[in-house]
Structures are given as C-alpha cells and as structure tokens.
Design a protein around this motif. Structure first.
Motif, PDB file in Angstrom:
ATOM      1  N   GLY A   1       0.813  -1.155  -0.001  1.00  0.00           N
ATOM      2  CA  GLY A   1      -0.054  -0.105   0.070  1.00  0.00           C
ATOM      3  C   GLY A   1       0.900   1.385   0.057  1.00  0.00           C
ATOM      4  O   GLY A   1       0.644   1.988  -0.695  1.00  0.00           O
ATOM      5  N   SER A   2       1.876   1.150   0.824  1.00  0.00           N
ATOM      6  CA  SER A   2       2.843   2.390   0.973  1.00  0.00           C
ATOM      7  C   SER A   2       3.455   2.627  -0.600  1.00  0.00           C
ATOM      8  O   SER A   2       3.561   3.824  -0.931  1.00  0.00           O
ATOM      9  N   ALA A   3       3.712   1.505  -1.371  1.00  0.00           N
ATOM     10  CA  ALA A   3       4.421   1.629  -2.428  1.00  0.00           C
ATOM     11  C   ALA A   3       3.379   2.210  -3.620  1.00  0.00           C
ATOM     12  O   ALA A   3       3.739   3.111  -4.400  1.00  0.00           O
ATOM     13  N   VAL A   4       2.361   1.593  -3.670  1.00  0.00           N
ATOM     14  CA  VAL A   4       1.314   1.955  -4.775  1.00  0.00           C
ATOM     15  C   VAL A   4       0.622   3.322  -4.153  1.00  0.00           C
ATOM     16  O   VAL A   4       0.495   4.177  -5.205  1.00  0.00           O
ATOM     17  N   LEU A   5       0.374   3.757  -3.121  1.00  0.00           N
ATOM     18  CA  LEU A   5      -0.479   4.870  -2.825  1.00  0.00           C
ATOM     19  C   LEU A   5       0.448   6.161  -2.343  1.00  0.00           C
ATOM     20  O   LEU A   5       0.036   7.195  -2.607  1.00  0.00           O
ATOM     21  N   ALA A   6       1.557   5.837  -1.608  1.00  0.00           N
ATOM     22  CA  ALA A   6       2.134   6.942  -1.033  1.00  0.00           C
ATOM     23  C   ALA A   6       3.680   7.158  -1.671  1.00  0.00           C
ATOM     24  O   ALA A   6       4.263   8.463  -1.509  1.00  0.00           O
ATOM     25  N   ALA A   7       4.218   6.212  -2.317  1.00  0.00           N
ATOM     26  CA  ALA A   7       5.706   6.178  -2.878  1.00  0.00           C
ATOM     27  C   ALA A   7       6.085   7.538  -3.769  1.00  0.00           C
ATOM     28  O   ALA A   7       6.915   8.224  -3.328  1.00  0.00           O
ATOM     29  N   ALA A   8       5.141   7.783  -4.561  1.00  0.00           N
ATOM     30  CA  ALA A   8       5.235   9.012  -5.507  1.00  0.00           C
ATOM     31  C   ALA A   8       4.223  10.073  -5.322  1.00  0.00           C
ATOM     32  O   ALA A   8       3.963  10.756  -6.222  1.00  0.00           O
ATOM     33  N   PHE A   9       3.750  10.004  -4.289  1.00  0.00           N
ATOM     34  CA  PHE A   9       2.525  11.064  -3.787  1.00  0.00           C
ATOM     35  C   PHE A   9       3.164  12.446  -4.299  1.00  0.00           C
ATOM     36  O   PHE A   9       4.291  12.811  -3.722  1.00  0.00           O
ATOM     37  N   PRO A  10       2.749  13.262  -5.125  1.00  0.00           N
ATOM     38  CA  PRO A  10       3.200  14.630  -5.350  1.00  0.00           C
ATOM     39  C   PRO A  10       3.650  15.466  -4.341  1.00  0.00           C
ATOM     40  O   PRO A  10       3.044  15.519  -3.123  1.00  0.00           O
ATOM     41  N   ASN A  11       4.992  15.855  -4.372  1.00  0.00           N
ATOM     42  CA  ASN A  11       5.771  16.718  -3.480  1.00  0.00           C
ATOM     43  C   ASN A  11       6.064  15.762  -2.017  1.00  0.00           C
ATOM     44  O   ASN A  11       6.929  16.426  -1.340  1.00  0.00           O
ATOM     45  N   VAL A  12       5.179  15.060  -1.670  1.00  0.00           N
ATOM     46  CA  VAL A  12       5.424  14.555  -0.260  1.00  0.00           C
ATOM     47  C   VAL A  12       5.456  12.949  -0.171  1.00  0.00           C
ATOM     48  O   VAL A  12       5.205  12.209   0.896  1.00  0.00           O
ATOM     49  N   GLY A  13       5.879  12.426  -1.332  1.00  0.00           N
ATOM     50  CA  GLY A  13       5.804  11.170  -1.443  1.00  0.00           C
ATOM     51  C   GLY A  13       6.824  10.631  -0.579  1.00  0.00           C
ATOM     52  O   GLY A  13       7.832  10.866  -0.552  1.00  0.00           O
ATOM     53  N   ILE A  14       6.681   9.123  -0.318  1.00  0.00           N
ATOM     54  CA  ILE A  14       7.765   8.653   0.794  1.00  0.00           C
ATOM     55  C   ILE A  14       8.930   8.101   0.034  1.00  0.00           C
ATOM     56  O   ILE A  14       9.955   7.640   0.624  1.00  0.00           O
ATOM     57  N   GLY A  15       8.789   7.675  -1.177  1.00  0.00           N
ATOM     58  CA  GLY A  15       9.921   7.169  -1.682  1.00  0.00           C
ATOM     59  C   GLY A  15      10.572   5.665  -1.352  1.00  0.00           C
ATOM     60  O   GLY A  15       9.804   5.121  -0.524  1.00  0.00           O
TER      61      GLY A  15
END
Length: 265
Positions: free
Chosen positions: A23-37
C-alpha cells in the motif's frame, strides 16, 4: 495454541504486511511533493512486521511468509504438519490485502487540495482524491491502471532497475537467506529476549533498501502472489521466481543455522 487461532493470526498479519508494505508503494511512494519514496516503502514493510510481531507473535509466531515457515521448519523450529495451514493462511491474507488495495487504488479522481487545510475528508476533500468508497475500505482511482505493476515483483523489463533473471534469482535467494538467519538467530532462546521483533523489522527494512531496485523486493511468496493475481499477465508468469528463490534461500538459512546454532554437550 489452537490452529484456528494461529491460522487467523497469520491471515490477519499477512494482510497487514501486504496492505502496509504494498500500500505504501502504490499509494504513497510517489505522492506529489510529499511522496515517501524508496526509503519510506522500505520502512513501511519493516514496520508491518515489527508491529505484527508484537501483536501476534505470541499466538502464531508471526511468520507472515511461506518462506519463513519453511525456513523455520528447515531449521528445526516448526512442525512439517503445520506448514500447509500456515501457507494457506498467509496467501489468503495477502490476496485479501491485494483486493483491498486494488479497491483503494482504483478509486482516485483528480483532486484539488484548495481549502483543505489538513482536514480529513473523502472525494474532493481527500488529500489524494480518494472516493467515499475508498475511505470506507475503498475503491478508486479514475486514472489508475495496472500497467505500473501494482507493486508486483519482476525481473528483466519488469525489474525497477532493469535487472536480469539471474540477478533477481541471486538477490532473492541471498536476501531471504539473510532474513531467515536473522529470524532464527534473534528468536534463539540464547538471544536477548524481547528484541527479536525489532531486529526482524529492521532486517526487512534493510532488505528492501537493498533490493527494491532489483525485483521490487519479495523475499515473501505470499506478498508477491497477493498483488500479482490482480495484475495478471507478466506478473503471474514471473511469479514462479518469487516462490522458488525465497523458499530456496530460507531452506539454506535453516540448514546453516542448525549447524551454526548447534550446542554440543
């Protein structure tokens, strides 16, 4: 502990691992400006294991991974007769998490954050533009498609860094072997008590930091299966490697630790 409770614990734990990690990879990794990478995704996988080890370790042992169960069996720590129910529970939990993640990821419409001021909300008031259905369990991203891989593991053209089959095979065997050695060592009765979940969670974080560019990091056949079945095609055709390599690495680790940790006399 009753097998039905252990089964449920493994299912829930693996569900959390896949939902939290993938979920972190799909939803949050590349979230604009604040993605967790990459660092954030690696930490997320480690945290899922760390939290579940404390939550269900006393119930099922918190394997969450067919390779771990098989590695523990190879190391003399787990009954062969318990392998099938554990593996079934792990795969079911992973598939259930993949389903929930699919519903969430497939429910995002284009979103404008104007006026949000960090409030909680859904649809046009969700920071990621997720629908009401997504907020409840969740379905939906309008521009979502599975071509991006849906956090599936792969090699060759489906490796994040373009690594070959040979590289992926070696990486998954070695990473899983090291993971099991850490699990076997940190849970040894002679090891400092109460710290195993921390060592294991940090180990999984480190493994992801090393190997996400190579295979998107599996070291867990259930985790790979849980998302691959929703992608289909190449993800399913390459899935064999993410069963064979982790299990092979786990068995090697079990054999090594049986010798390494053996006490004579």
């Amino acid at each position: 502990m009753d097998m039905s409770k252990r089964f449920a614990a493994e299912l829930i734990g693996t569900f959390w691992l896949v939902l939290g990690g993938c979920g972190s990879a799909v939803l949050a990794a590349a979230f604009p400006n604040v993605g967790i990478g990459l660092l954030g995704v690696s930490l997320a996988f480690g945290l899922t294991v760390l939290t579940m080890a404390f939550a269900i370790g006393h119930i099922s042992g918190c394997h969450l991974n067919p390779a771990v169960s098989i590695g523990l069996w190879a190391g003399g720590r787990f009954k062969a007769g318990d392998l099938v129910p554990y593996i079934v529970a792990q795969v079911l939990g992973a598939v259930a998490a993949g389903g929930v993640l699919y519903l969430i990821a497939s429910g995002k419409a284009d979103f404008n954050l104007a006026g949000g001021f960090a409030s909680n909300g859904y649809a046009q008031h969700s920071p990621g533009g997720y629908s009401l259905k997504a907020a409840l369990i969740a379905s939906g991203k309008a521009d979502f498609n599975l071509a991006g891989g849906f956090a599936s593991n792969g090699y060759a053209q489906h490796s994040p860094g373009g690594y070959s089959l040979k590289a992926a095979l070696i990486c998954e065997i070695v990473m899983t072997c090291m993971f099991l050695l850490i699990i076997l060592g940190s849970t040894d009765k002679r090891a400092p008590q109460g710290f195993a979940p921390i060592a294991i969670g940090l180990a999984l974080t480190l493994i992801h930091l090393i190997s996400i560019p190579v295979t998107n990091t599996s070291v867990n056949p259930a985790r790979s299966t849980g998302v691959a079945i929703f992608v289909g095609g190449w993800a399913v055709s390459q899935l064999w490697l993410f069963w064979v390599a982790p299990i092979a690495g786990a068995i090697v680790a079990g054999v090594i630790y049986r010798w390494l940790g053996e006490q004579k006399g």
